[in-house]
Design an enzyme around this catalytic site. Sequence first.
Site, PDB file in Angstrom:
ATOM      1  N   LEU A  77       0.691  -1.094   0.189  1.00 48.78           N
ATOM      2  CA  LEU A  77      -0.249   0.355  -0.044  1.00 48.78           C
ATOM      3  C   LEU A  77       0.719   0.742   0.005  1.00 48.78           C
ATOM      4  CD1 LEU A  77      -2.835  -0.985   2.254  1.00 48.78           C
ATOM      5  CD2 LEU A  77      -2.976  -1.041   0.300  1.00 48.78           C
TER       6      LEU A  77
ATOM      7  N   ASN B  79       7.791   1.389  -6.204  1.00 49.08           N
ATOM      8  CA  ASN B  79       7.471   1.307  -4.819  1.00 49.08           C
ATOM      9  C   ASN B  79       7.973   1.699  -3.631  1.00 49.08           C
ATOM     10  OD1 ASN B  79       8.544  -1.688  -5.277  1.00 49.08           O
ATOM     11  ND2 ASN B  79       6.397  -1.318  -6.225  1.00 49.08           N
ATOM     12  N   ILE B  86       6.738   4.295   1.372  1.00 50.69           N
ATOM     13  CA  ILE B  86       7.181   2.873   0.923  1.00 50.69           C
ATOM     14  C   ILE B  86       5.860   2.228   0.877  1.00 50.69           C
ATOM     15  CG2 ILE B  86       8.636   0.631   1.789  1.00 50.69           C
ATOM     16  CD1 ILE B  86       9.883   2.372   3.917  1.00 50.69           C
ATOM     17  N   CYS B  87       5.549   1.226  -0.604  1.00 51.06           N
ATOM     18  CA  CYS B  87       4.479   0.966  -0.918  1.00 51.06           C
ATOM     19  C   CYS B  87       4.634  -0.395  -0.346  1.00 51.06           C
ATOM     20  CB  CYS B  87       3.961   0.837  -2.100  1.00 51.06           C
ATOM     21  SG  CYS B  87       3.689   2.559  -2.535  1.00 51.06           S
ATOM     22  N   LEU B  88       4.210  -0.927   1.282  1.00 49.77           N
ATOM     23  CA  LEU B  88       4.457  -2.559   1.605  1.00 49.77           C
ATOM     24  C   LEU B  88       3.952  -2.369   2.150  1.00 49.77           C
ATOM     25  CD1 LEU B  88       6.364  -4.538   1.044  1.00 49.77           C
ATOM     26  CD2 LEU B  88       8.034  -3.189   3.378  1.00 49.77           C
TER      27      LEU B  88
END
Lengths: 188, 151
Positions: A77, B79, B86-88
């Site tokens: 996300l 990402n 951060i896209c995590l």
Amino acid sequence: MSNYNDEHGIGNSQTATPARGGVGHASQFLNLVSPEHLSRTPAGDSESQLDLGLENGGEISHQIAQQLLSAVSEGGLEFRTDLDDNEMFKSPQKGMDQAYFDSLERINKKKIRPGQTCPICASEFLEDPYPLLVRLPCHKNHVFDLECATSWLKEHNTCPICRTELDKPKKAVAQPDSEEDEDMAFFG
Amino acid sequence: MASLPKRIIKETERLVSDPVPGIKAVPHEDNLRYFDVLMEGPSSSPYESGVFKLELFLPEDYPMVAPKVRFLTKIYHPNIDRLGRICLDVLKSNWSPALQIRTILLSIQALLGAPNPDDPLANEVAEDWKKDESNAIETAREWTVRYADKK
Ligand SMILES: [Zn+2]
Ligand SMILES: [Zn+2]
């Protein structure tokens, strides 16, 4: 909050909103640890880098490592500092109720190994002369302080260690015979 | 300031006594919930020559909620956005209180080694990445040389 949820396809409708300007939707991630995703986990050496520092045995660390790698390969996300991200996970229907906490199996401290710690608060169970401990039905080693388990489960319905979705009280009767199979079942 | 939960003290002690290879996390003296992080780019990635700065903050509700982590060093990655966010998923919906600072930092380092441009949160970098991967990797390498510290 509503904008954020709408943008990310979170809320009553699970309809995906088309990505625009770098902001996308999150609905896919809600099922991130489905077998389909796990099968796409990168294989090999990177796995061994993931030392989780858990004291509940390599088997569990391995599980979470798999999930972490899966998560990494899936991306995730968008990180937003301007909102309280966690608000959206506080939907009441996801958490467990008092009846569930009452139904959890209590663990006698005699069954606890010296040095064994709570995975949530990191305290040694036996430091407390009268520890109040519960075991989640997913695995024989998934033991927590009742208080710690409650803090998490009142807003979530998954085991912190293996992410197994926990059933409501009626179905939550542990089946000793099937314990060994639980982990495999989780990976489908 | 409220006293620091035992778990945070233990995690910090272990980060110092038994650091994660290639990652250094040091708490601020005046705020033990705030960490300066140095992360080496993983080998065989376009980030391998660089050391990246991040900030990590443990919110009041930690570990019921995930740490907040952000890249301070500019980085070209599908990402990670322009603000270092951060896209995590383990930082968000897939957070679990059994995860720790070290596991989160390891998964961020793993993300550097495994960019995922097919992420539905695709930004411009991800678009570039999908259109011309070798060119994007070259750009990531250049940015590493330009903005990150040398290993
Ligand atoms: Zn605890
Ligand atoms: Zn479990």
